[in-house]
Design a protein around this motif. Structure first.
Motif, PDB file in Angstrom:
ATOM      1  N   VAL A  49       2.662   4.193   2.965  1.00 51.01           N
ATOM      2  CA  VAL A  49       2.368   4.565   2.607  1.00 51.01           C
ATOM      3  C   VAL A  49       1.221   2.887   2.088  1.00 51.01           C
ATOM      4  N   LEU A  50       0.117   3.422   1.473  1.00 57.71           N
ATOM      5  CA  LEU A  50      -0.811   1.737   1.194  1.00 57.71           C
ATOM      6  C   LEU A  50      -1.412   1.360  -0.109  1.00 57.71           C
ATOM      7  N   ILE A  51      -1.662   0.987  -0.622  1.00 56.10           N
ATOM      8  CA  ILE A  51      -2.217   0.467  -1.584  1.00 56.10           C
ATOM      9  C   ILE A  51      -3.336  -0.297  -1.776  1.00 56.10           C
ATOM     10  N   ASP A  52      -4.399  -0.156  -2.408  1.00 53.00           N
ATOM     11  CA  ASP A  52      -5.471  -1.067  -2.518  1.00 53.00           C
ATOM     12  C   ASP A  52      -4.331  -2.006  -3.557  1.00 53.00           C
TER      13      ASP A  52
ATOM     14  N   THR B 139     -12.402  -3.024  -0.494  1.00 52.43           N
ATOM     15  CA  THR B 139     -10.699  -2.902  -0.714  1.00 52.43           C
ATOM     16  C   THR B 139      -9.775  -3.454   0.610  1.00 52.43           C
ATOM     17  N   ARG B 140      -8.955  -3.494   0.212  1.00 52.05           N
ATOM     18  CA  ARG B 140      -7.114  -4.337   1.419  1.00 52.05           C
ATOM     19  C   ARG B 140      -6.218  -3.518   0.401  1.00 52.05           C
ATOM     20  N   TRP B 141      -6.309  -3.408   1.606  1.00 58.39           N
ATOM     21  CA  TRP B 141      -4.878  -1.496   1.650  1.00 58.39           C
ATOM     22  C   TRP B 141      -4.056  -2.279   2.332  1.00 58.39           C
ATOM     23  N   ILE B 142      -2.567  -2.602   2.013  1.00 62.45           N
ATOM     24  CA  ILE B 142      -1.938  -2.833   2.361  1.00 62.45           C
ATOM     25  C   ILE B 142      -0.801  -1.925   1.913  1.00 62.45           C
TER      26      ILE B 142
END
Length: 111
Positions: A98-101, A2-5
């Motif tokens: 807020v983070l999105i994968d 998983t890479r959270w942005i």
């Protein structure tokens, strides 16, 4: 893996509102619910292509602004419709951000 942005502060998204993230595959709508949970879905209704980010958020669902299809923010499924769903993306709030994968997203920018 998983890479959270980090896409925004939670406060940048109004309660019961949305922001969009533009990707190489299209726009993703990131919704904030009444209880400060966040969900990310494709921003395009499969029925008529309506922008879900402009829909009405109620509970953990959003109503498409064009033809009133209702989508679960948790599953992406159209409620009460046999053939409707949109892709969902893992999203979370961490320390007010807020983070999105981004594992499935190639190129992105917040709109």
């Amino acid at each position: 893996m998983t890479r959270w942005i980090d896409i925004a502060a939670l406060d940048d998204i109004p309660p019961r509102g949305a922001r969009t993230v533009k990707t190489a595959q299209g726009c993703v709508a990131v919704f904030r619910t009444f209880d400060d949970r966040v969900f990310a879905l494709d921003d395009r209704c499969p029925h008529k292509g309506g922008p879900l980010s402009e829909g009405i958020v109620h509970g953990h669902a959003v109503t498409c602004p064009l033809h009133a299809w209702v989508f679960s923010l948790e599953t992406g499924r159209a409620l009460g419709e046999d053939d409707g769903s949109v892709a969902t993306y893992p999203a979370r709030v961490e320390q007010g951000r807020v983070l999105i994968d981004a594992t499935r997203l190639q190129t992105w920018r917040v709109a």
